[in-house]
Structures are given as C-alpha cells and as structure tokens.
Design a protein around this motif. Sequence first.
Motif, PDB file in Angstrom:
ATOM      1  N   GLU A 183       0.827  -1.205   0.000  1.00  0.00           N
ATOM      2  CA  GLU A 183       0.000   0.000   0.000  1.00  0.00           C
ATOM      3  C   GLU A 183       0.863   1.258   0.000  1.00  0.00           C
ATOM      4  N   GLU A 184       2.033   1.185   0.654  1.00  0.00           N
ATOM      5  CA  GLU A 184       2.926   2.344   0.676  1.00  0.00           C
ATOM      6  C   GLU A 184       3.405   2.683  -0.731  1.00  0.00           C
ATOM      7  N   VAL A 185       3.752   1.659  -1.497  1.00  0.00           N
ATOM      8  CA  VAL A 185       4.210   1.891  -2.868  1.00  0.00           C
ATOM      9  C   VAL A 185       3.066   2.413  -3.729  1.00  0.00           C
ATOM     10  N   MET A 186       1.871   1.850  -3.550  1.00  0.00           N
ATOM     11  CA  MET A 186       0.730   2.306  -4.338  1.00  0.00           C
ATOM     12  C   MET A 186       0.415   3.766  -4.043  1.00  0.00           C
ATOM     13  N   LEU A 187       0.467   4.146  -2.772  1.00  0.00           N
ATOM     14  CA  LEU A 187       0.220   5.541  -2.419  1.00  0.00           C
ATOM     15  C   LEU A 187       1.299   6.440  -3.010  1.00  0.00           C
ATOM     16  N   ALA A 188       2.555   6.006  -2.915  1.00  0.00           N
ATOM     17  CA  ALA A 188       3.653   6.806  -3.462  1.00  0.00           C
ATOM     18  C   ALA A 188       3.497   6.981  -4.968  1.00  0.00           C
ATOM     19  N   ALA A 189       3.102   5.916  -5.661  1.00  0.00           N
ATOM     20  CA  ALA A 189       2.903   6.005  -7.108  1.00  0.00           C
ATOM     21  C   ALA A 189       1.780   6.980  -7.437  1.00  0.00           C
ATOM     22  N   ALA A 190       0.685   6.910  -6.677  1.00  0.00           N
ATOM     23  CA  ALA A 190      -0.439   7.818  -6.913  1.00  0.00           C
ATOM     24  C   ALA A 190      -0.038   9.266  -6.640  1.00  0.00           C
ATOM     25  N   LEU A 191       0.748   9.486  -5.594  1.00  0.00           N
ATOM     26  CA  LEU A 191       1.204  10.845  -5.284  1.00  0.00           C
ATOM     27  C   LEU A 191       2.188  11.350  -6.341  1.00  0.00           C
ATOM     28  N   ALA A 192       2.970  10.439  -6.928  1.00  0.00           N
ATOM     29  CA  ALA A 192       3.879  10.835  -8.010  1.00  0.00           C
ATOM     30  C   ALA A 192       3.088  11.270  -9.238  1.00  0.00           C
ATOM     31  N   VAL A 193       1.996  10.562  -9.526  1.00  0.00           N
ATOM     32  CA  VAL A 193       1.122  10.966 -10.632  1.00  0.00           C
ATOM     33  C   VAL A 193       0.502  12.325 -10.322  1.00  0.00           C
ATOM     34  N   ARG A 194       0.080  12.499  -9.075  1.00  0.00           N
ATOM     35  CA  ARG A 194      -0.493  13.789  -8.660  1.00  0.00           C
ATOM     36  C   ARG A 194       0.524  14.915  -8.828  1.00  0.00           C
TER      37      ARG A 194
END
Length: 238
Positions: free
Chosen positions: A43-54
């Motif tokens: 979940e940490e990686v998924m959140l980081a990926a989503a924040l990188a897209v943001r």
Amino acid sequence: MTEAQLAQRAQGIVRIFNEAGVLVAADVHVATRVCSLGGETSEEVMLAAALAVRAVRSGSVCLDLRRMRDVSVDNATEDELTSLPWPEPSEIVAALRLSPLVIGGNAGPLRPLRLVDTDDGELLYLDRYFLQEQTIRRVLDERASTWPPADLKAVRTRLDSLFVDENGPTTSPDRQRIAAALATTQWTTVIAGGPGTGKTHTVARILALLSEELGLNARIGLAAPTGKGRSTSARVRT
C-alpha cells in the motif's frame, strides 16, 4: 470531491486519500494499474505512485518524499489533511527500494518508477519524466560546453546603442544590459525577474542584437503558455 473524481474500485489507503480529495480518480487508476501489472501489493508503494502521478498533474516532474504531506485540497482544512494516515517517508522509501516497480521483478521488465537519492533526500519519478529530465540536462550540458562565435567588439557597440541610460552614467550595474550580453555570447540563457523588472524590454533588445549578429540566418520562435504571455510576445515582435 465530485463523483467523477472518485475511483469507485479503490481500496485501502489510496481510497482514503481519494475520498479526502488528495488524490483524484486518475491518480488512483494509474497507480493501481501499474501495481497490478508489476505484481506490487504494498500500500505504501501504491500511495507513493499515486502521489507521483499527482505531482506531475500539479506541474512537478517528481515527488519529493520528504514533503509529500505538503498538499492543499479545496474545502479541506490543514487539520483534516494532517489527520490522514500518512506513512512515514522512511517507510515508503524502504518499500520502494524493494519494489519490483523500481528494481524489476518476475512480472517482467516493467519498472515505471525511479527512486533517486539526492543530498537533500529521496525523489520519486515516473520513469518517463526522469528520462525526459535527463535528456534536457544532457542537451543543456552540451550547449554549455561551447560558445557561439561572436564579435565581442561589435556586441559591445550594439549594446551601447540599445541600452542608453536616459539619466546619465551610473555606478550601478545595468542588469538588463548584462543579461543581453550573456544571451549573445552563450547558447542558452534564462531571463527571470518579477513584474516590472524589464524582462520584455530586455528580450526585445536581445532579439535586436541577435538579428544584427545573424542577419537572415536568425531563426526566432516565440511560445507562451497563457493569453497574457501571447500578448507580451506580440509586444516583443513589434
């Protein structure tokens, strides 16, 4: 947060951040799809990926993991954003260092995330934007290694004619003239300054200098991201 901005199938921590307005549906969809393709379940990686897209959507090429909490959301207070279940940056970095999305894995060669260590901390890129940034850096380095041929005496004479101090000689440096001189004697120059500092005035004279220097070989392109910028470009042309 409108219905269109909610990712209906989002789960876990990205759903919480989506419902809070930190992430929109596009951020979540890209992150969940990439994690699914790469076999990533953290979940940490998924959140980081989503924040990188943001971050890209917000105008940055990367996510500064030390400052990932520095977000603003319409209709959300600072206390509401602070109370979200933010992982510690060290936890996200540790998960990313083991992630197949960064180091590769059994699911294939897909490595869409790039974790970059700097003296000031870790940055997370979508790989495409990291490669684009490195391409620009390489081009700028190459341009900085040589100088255009210029008749310095002629450049000085033209500067004298274009930058005339109506108030007479002064001991203060003429920064506009200095900027024009630099632009004429190197391949790449960035002119920056606040409103009313004379950027348009300076650029117009730089173009005049280059036109005299290059003659018919001068190729000048003007681009602007806004209507106001286009109006400024029109003034420069005239």
